[in-house]
Design an enzyme around this catalytic site. Structure first.
Site, PDB file in Angstrom:
ATOM      1  N   GLY A  97     -10.050  -6.367   4.954  1.00 33.72           N
ATOM      2  CA  GLY A  97     -10.085  -5.380   6.082  1.00 33.72           C
ATOM      3  C   GLY A  97      -9.516  -5.675   7.894  1.00 33.72           C
ATOM      4  O   GLY A  97      -9.602  -5.364   8.699  1.00 33.72           O
ATOM      5  N   ARG A 155     -24.570  -8.551  -1.251  1.00 34.86           N
ATOM      6  CA  ARG A 155     -23.473 -10.600  -0.806  1.00 34.86           C
ATOM      7  C   ARG A 155     -23.958 -11.000  -0.095  1.00 34.86           C
ATOM      8  O   ARG A 155     -25.064 -10.546   0.926  1.00 34.86           O
ATOM      9  CB  ARG A 155     -21.932 -10.191  -0.317  1.00 34.86           C
ATOM     10  CG  ARG A 155     -21.241  -9.581  -1.487  1.00 34.86           C
ATOM     11  CD  ARG A 155     -19.633  -8.809  -1.830  1.00 34.86           C
ATOM     12  NE  ARG A 155     -18.705  -8.099  -1.369  1.00 34.86           N
ATOM     13  CZ  ARG A 155     -18.202  -7.473  -1.413  1.00 34.86           C
ATOM     14  NH1 ARG A 155     -17.472  -8.540  -0.732  1.00 34.86           N
ATOM     15  NH2 ARG A 155     -16.922  -6.546  -1.623  1.00 34.86           N
ATOM     16  N   ARG A 208      -7.317  -6.839  -9.919  1.00 28.61           N
ATOM     17  CA  ARG A 208      -8.450  -7.739  -9.955  1.00 28.61           C
ATOM     18  C   ARG A 208      -9.066  -7.985 -10.127  1.00 28.61           C
ATOM     19  O   ARG A 208      -9.712  -6.233 -10.203  1.00 28.61           O
ATOM     20  CB  ARG A 208      -7.765  -9.107  -9.202  1.00 28.61           C
ATOM     21  CG  ARG A 208      -7.918  -8.527  -7.723  1.00 28.61           C
ATOM     22  CD  ARG A 208      -7.952  -9.494  -6.915  1.00 28.61           C
ATOM     23  NE  ARG A 208      -8.345  -8.197  -5.449  1.00 28.61           N
ATOM     24  CZ  ARG A 208      -9.716  -8.452  -4.636  1.00 28.61           C
ATOM     25  NH1 ARG A 208     -10.494  -7.898  -5.788  1.00 28.61           N
ATOM     26  NH2 ARG A 208     -10.092  -7.549  -3.741  1.00 28.61           N
ATOM     27  N   LYS A 245       0.642  -1.560  -0.253  1.00 26.01           N
ATOM     28  CA  LYS A 245      -0.179  -0.418   0.134  1.00 26.01           C
ATOM     29  C   LYS A 245       0.929   1.080  -0.205  1.00 26.01           C
ATOM     30  O   LYS A 245       0.326   2.110  -0.604  1.00 26.01           O
ATOM     31  CB  LYS A 245      -1.264   0.099   0.797  1.00 26.01           C
ATOM     32  CG  LYS A 245      -1.693  -0.821   1.225  1.00 26.01           C
ATOM     33  CD  LYS A 245      -2.998  -1.076   1.957  1.00 26.01           C
ATOM     34  CE  LYS A 245      -4.376  -2.321   1.958  1.00 26.01           C
ATOM     35  NZ  LYS A 245      -5.224  -2.059   2.853  1.00 26.01           N
ATOM     36  N   GLU A 305      -6.272   3.280  -2.190  1.00 25.38           N
ATOM     37  CA  GLU A 305      -5.766   1.575  -2.446  1.00 25.38           C
ATOM     38  C   GLU A 305      -6.324   0.517  -3.874  1.00 25.38           C
ATOM     39  O   GLU A 305      -7.078   1.414  -4.531  1.00 25.38           O
ATOM     40  CB  GLU A 305      -5.840   0.215  -1.732  1.00 25.38           C
ATOM     41  CG  GLU A 305      -7.310  -0.584  -1.883  1.00 25.38           C
ATOM     42  CD  GLU A 305      -6.993  -2.044  -1.132  1.00 25.38           C
ATOM     43  OE1 GLU A 305      -5.644  -2.778  -1.428  1.00 25.38           O
ATOM     44  OE2 GLU A 305      -7.979  -2.317  -0.611  1.00 25.38           O
ATOM     45  N   LEU A 363     -11.052   9.713   8.294  1.00 27.15           N
ATOM     46  CA  LEU A 363     -11.925  10.478   7.445  1.00 27.15           C
ATOM     47  C   LEU A 363     -13.099  10.202   7.833  1.00 27.15           C
ATOM     48  O   LEU A 363     -13.168   8.966   8.444  1.00 27.15           O
ATOM     49  CB  LEU A 363     -11.820  10.559   6.070  1.00 27.15           C
ATOM     50  CG  LEU A 363     -10.456  11.108   5.425  1.00 27.15           C
ATOM     51  CD1 LEU A 363     -10.786  10.429   3.719  1.00 27.15           C
ATOM     52  CD2 LEU A 363     -10.671  11.998   5.232  1.00 27.15           C
ATOM     53  N   GLU A 385      -2.544   7.656   8.061  1.00 28.79           N
ATOM     54  CA  GLU A 385      -2.694   8.381   7.574  1.00 28.79           C
ATOM     55  C   GLU A 385      -4.118   9.197   7.861  1.00 28.79           C
ATOM     56  O   GLU A 385      -4.689   8.728   9.187  1.00 28.79           O
ATOM     57  CB  GLU A 385      -3.887   7.263   6.281  1.00 28.79           C
ATOM     58  CG  GLU A 385      -3.469   7.180   5.064  1.00 28.79           C
ATOM     59  CD  GLU A 385      -4.041   5.944   4.359  1.00 28.79           C
ATOM     60  OE1 GLU A 385      -5.372   5.901   4.254  1.00 28.79           O
ATOM     61  OE2 GLU A 385      -4.232   5.513   3.561  1.00 28.79           O
ATOM     62  N   LYS A 386      -4.775  10.180   7.738  1.00 27.68           N
ATOM     63  CA  LYS A 386      -5.269  10.710   8.235  1.00 27.68           C
ATOM     64  C   LYS A 386      -7.110  10.019   8.046  1.00 27.68           C
ATOM     65  O   LYS A 386      -7.649   9.417   7.142  1.00 27.68           O
ATOM     66  CB  LYS A 386      -5.687  11.556   7.397  1.00 27.68           C
ATOM     67  CG  LYS A 386      -7.289  13.609   8.272  1.00 27.68           C
ATOM     68  CD  LYS A 386      -6.545  14.203   9.120  1.00 27.68           C
ATOM     69  CE  LYS A 386      -7.532  14.539  10.102  1.00 27.68           C
ATOM     70  NZ  LYS A 386      -7.440  14.933  11.172  1.00 27.68           N
ATOM     71  N   GLU A 409      -9.141   2.235  -5.550  1.00 25.07           N
ATOM     72  CA  GLU A 409     -10.379   3.019  -4.159  1.00 25.07           C
ATOM     73  C   GLU A 409     -10.022   4.217  -4.006  1.00 25.07           C
ATOM     74  O   GLU A 409      -9.169   4.223  -3.141  1.00 25.07           O
ATOM     75  CB  GLU A 409     -10.074   1.815  -3.669  1.00 25.07           C
ATOM     76  CG  GLU A 409     -10.692   0.056  -4.172  1.00 25.07           C
ATOM     77  CD  GLU A 409     -10.852  -0.307  -2.632  1.00 25.07           C
ATOM     78  OE1 GLU A 409     -11.762  -1.395  -3.302  1.00 25.07           O
ATOM     79  OE2 GLU A 409      -9.898  -0.130  -1.523  1.00 25.07           O
TER      80      GLU A 409
HETATM   81  P1  ADP Z   1      -9.045  -3.127   2.554  1.00 24.09           P
HETATM   82  O1  ADP Z   1      -7.110  -3.256   1.999  1.00 24.09           O
HETATM   83  O2  ADP Z   1      -8.238  -3.509   4.089  1.00 24.09           O
HETATM   84  O3  ADP Z   1      -9.332  -3.404   1.483  1.00 24.09           O
HETATM   85  P2  ADP Z   1      -8.306  -0.481   2.332  1.00 24.09           P
HETATM   86  O4  ADP Z   1      -7.486   0.517   2.048  1.00 24.09           O
HETATM   87  O5  ADP Z   1      -9.327  -1.094   1.021  1.00 24.09           O
HETATM   88  O6  ADP Z   1      -8.487  -1.729   3.152  1.00 24.09           O
HETATM   89  O7  ADP Z   1     -10.018   0.121   2.763  1.00 24.09           O
HETATM   90  C1  ADP Z   1     -11.155  -1.209   3.584  1.00 24.09           C
HETATM   91  C2  ADP Z   1     -12.073   0.183   4.760  1.00 24.09           C
HETATM   92  O8  ADP Z   1     -11.621   0.998   5.585  1.00 24.09           O
HETATM   93  C3  ADP Z   1     -12.048   1.372   3.282  1.00 24.09           C
HETATM   94  O9  ADP Z   1     -13.522   1.674   2.696  1.00 24.09           O
HETATM   95  C4  ADP Z   1     -12.760   2.864   4.475  1.00 24.09           C
HETATM   96  O10 ADP Z   1     -14.333   2.008   4.764  1.00 24.09           O
HETATM   97  C5  ADP Z   1     -11.948   2.122   5.598  1.00 24.09           C
HETATM   98  N1  ADP Z   1     -10.633   3.271   5.987  1.00 24.09           N
HETATM   99  C6  ADP Z   1      -9.409   3.245   5.007  1.00 24.09           C
HETATM  100  N2  ADP Z   1      -8.247   4.368   5.331  1.00 24.09           N
HETATM  101  C7  ADP Z   1      -9.316   4.905   6.087  1.00 24.09           C
HETATM  102  C8  ADP Z   1      -9.559   6.483   6.238  1.00 24.09           C
HETATM  103  N3  ADP Z   1      -7.617   7.477   6.186  1.00 24.09           N
HETATM  104  N4  ADP Z   1     -10.513   7.124   7.155  1.00 24.09           N
HETATM  105  C9  ADP Z   1     -11.558   6.794   6.544  1.00 24.09           C
HETATM  106  N5  ADP Z   1     -11.233   5.148   7.217  1.00 24.09           N
HETATM  107  C10 ADP Z   1     -10.333   4.308   6.312  1.00 24.09           C
END
Ligand code: ADP
Length: 449
Positions: free
Chosen positions: A165, A337, A291, A116, A287, A203, A200-201, A275
């Site tokens: 997650g 799902r 795929r 990442k 990220e 949100l 990360e910040k 994403e």
């Molecule tokens: P994974 O690879 O485990 O799917 P992601 O980086 O895609 O992880 O993040 C999955 C979910 O986690 C996001 O859709 C969001 O709901 C939450 N998330 C990730 N990063 C942040 C962030 N910086 N602030 C708030 N929520 C986040």
């Protein structure tokens, strides 16, 4: 074009690939563990081959077994589906070393995007807006605390190698940092063998908006709009829709172009998803998945294209069958799902299906490997089906989803089906006014034991 491809996966996605291949006149080879000898993907493929015992590590993740299966059956290419080996750069390299073709991106792209931190660096260079955060990995707790104070809480500590997650912890205040930092590290180590983390910040009210991109590997790429996947439980998607209820055509065009330009510049090949978190009109990259996504059918529905067919075409060296101008959104699609899980805890509920009836009618698609009498094995993911509906607009899609859910029967095991009629009764779902926290809060107040 290939004569025969092998599908290194199981369940509904293996079936999904068989369907595309069959329409293209390509023979298919299913692989299966001993636990899946009676599975639908085995029955539907032209040939099948057992690759090991139930445990994924010795079957669906066994690279030697899968390469041998190709050699024995004469398959020329491998479709990885999602999960399992789909984002394993080492596997892609081995496939190529055996003069086989991987239906997906290059090992290099998978490697860059699978980490990442390197993904964020690459995307930033390509002009994609990112979530503010640490520059690279955070080596120790003191540095983490310093970053937290500078950036301002809340922040999220994320495992560089994380996915599904796992390996993400929020620190609401400085007092939470120590536990968030150590837990994210430990989860990264135990789930992905890598304890590097970054910050990360966090949100607070974003939506999860992801852009589907597709490249031909020769510098041409398109985007297929967005999917809104904000309805999540434990960072896992539950309900997805396209187009996003709050994204304007101008926003779509702008962010879509940023994404298709980015992947065109790196000669990306095949399907990918970029994403973002979306808050107050701004997009922040989190990220890229290199795929096919579980939720790809909602995009297929509104654009009327078969993404697996396109994946196979470009892997065989052909051009994409559409250009950006051909891609016009038609209506609205929603996917839910369906997991074999017991509410309210979502605990896995494998077992024998005594009765299965899939819904039908206009605008209804059921992607599932279930059949009457099928026994869901306890060894794999609990996703047993995806119900996808398509309507001329969002209200029609919502009404169709409610109707289709009423027709769907899965007896013998507990499933997440009852969740969806209850969700559809919520004004926030009807109006599309939800963010990534909405579902967790709803579950707490509606499903608490
Ligand atoms: P994974 O690879 O485990 O799917 P992601 O980086 O895609 O992880 O993040 C999955 C979910 O986690 C996001 O859709 C969001 O709901 C939450 N998330 C990730 N990063 C942040 C962030 N910086 N602030 C708030 N929520 C986040």
């Amino acid at each position: 074009m290939f004569d025969k491809i092998l599908i290194a996966n199981r369940g509904e996605i293996a079936l999904r690939v068989v369907r595309a291949a069959r329409e293209m006149g390509i023979a298919t080879v299913a692989v299966h563990s001993t636990a899946d000898a009676d599975a639908m993907h085995v029955r539907m493929a032209d040939e099948s081959i057992c690759i090991g015992p139930p445990a994924s590590a010795q079957s669906y993740l066994s690279i030697p077994a899968i390469i041998s299966a190709c050699e024995i059956t004469g398959a020329q290419a491998i479709h990885p589906g999602y999960g399992f080996l789909s984002e394993n750069a080492n596997f892609v390299q081995i496939v190529q070393d055996h003069d086989l073709i991987f239906i997906g991106p290059t090992a290099d792209h998978i490697r860059t995007m699978g980490d990442k931190i390197s993904a964020k660096v690459a995307m930033k260079e390509l002009g994609v807006p990112c979530v503010p955060g640490s520059e690279g990995g955070v080596p120790d707790l003191d540095t983490a605390k310093k970053i937290g104070t500078e950036m301002g809480y809340p922040v999220i500590v994320k495992a560089t190698a994380g996915g599904g997650g796992k390996g993400m912890k929020v620190a609401q205040t400085a007092a939470d940092m120590e536990s968030a930092f150590h837990t994210a590290r430990a989860e990264g180590k135990s789930n992905f063998g890598n304890d590097e983390v970054y910050i990360e910040k966090y949100l607070t009210t974003p939506r999860h908006i992801e852009i589907q991109v597709f490249g031909d590997g020769k510098g041409n790429a398109v985007h297929l709009g967005e999917r809104d996947c904000s309805l999540q439980r434990r960072h896992q998607k539950v309900f997805e829709e396209a187009p996003g209820p709050v994204i304007s055509p101008e926003e779509r065009r702008a962010i879509g172009k940023v994404c298709s330009d980015a992947v065109a510049r790196i000669n990306y090949i095949g399907a990918g998803t970029i994403e973002f978190l979306y808050e107050k009109g701004e997009f922040f990259f989190i990220e890229m998945n290199t795929r096919l996504q579980v939720e790809h059918p909602v995009t297929e529905a509104i654009f009327g294209v078969d993404l697996v067919r396109e994946q196979i075409r470009v892997a065989a060296g052909m051009d994409m069958s559409f250009s950006q101008d051909d891609l016009v959104i038609n209506g609205h699609a929603i996917e839910v799902r369906i997991n074999a899980e017991r509410l309210p805890n979502f605990s896995p509920c494998p077992g024998r299906i005594s009765q299965y009836h899939a819904p039908g009618g206009l605008g209804v698609r059921m992607d599932s490997a279930l059949y009457d009498g099928y026994s869901i094995p306890p060894f794999y993911d609990s996703l047993i089906g995806k119900l996808i509906v398509h309507g001329r607009d969002r209200p029609e899609a919502l009404a169709r989803l409610e109707r289709a859910l009423a027709e769907l029967i899965v007896d013998g095991v507990d499933t997440t089906i009852p969740l969806f009629p209850a969700l559809l009764a919520e004004p926030d779902i009807q109006n599309g006014t939800y963010n990534i926290h909405w579902l967790e809060r709803w579950l707490e107040s509606n499903l608490a034991e």
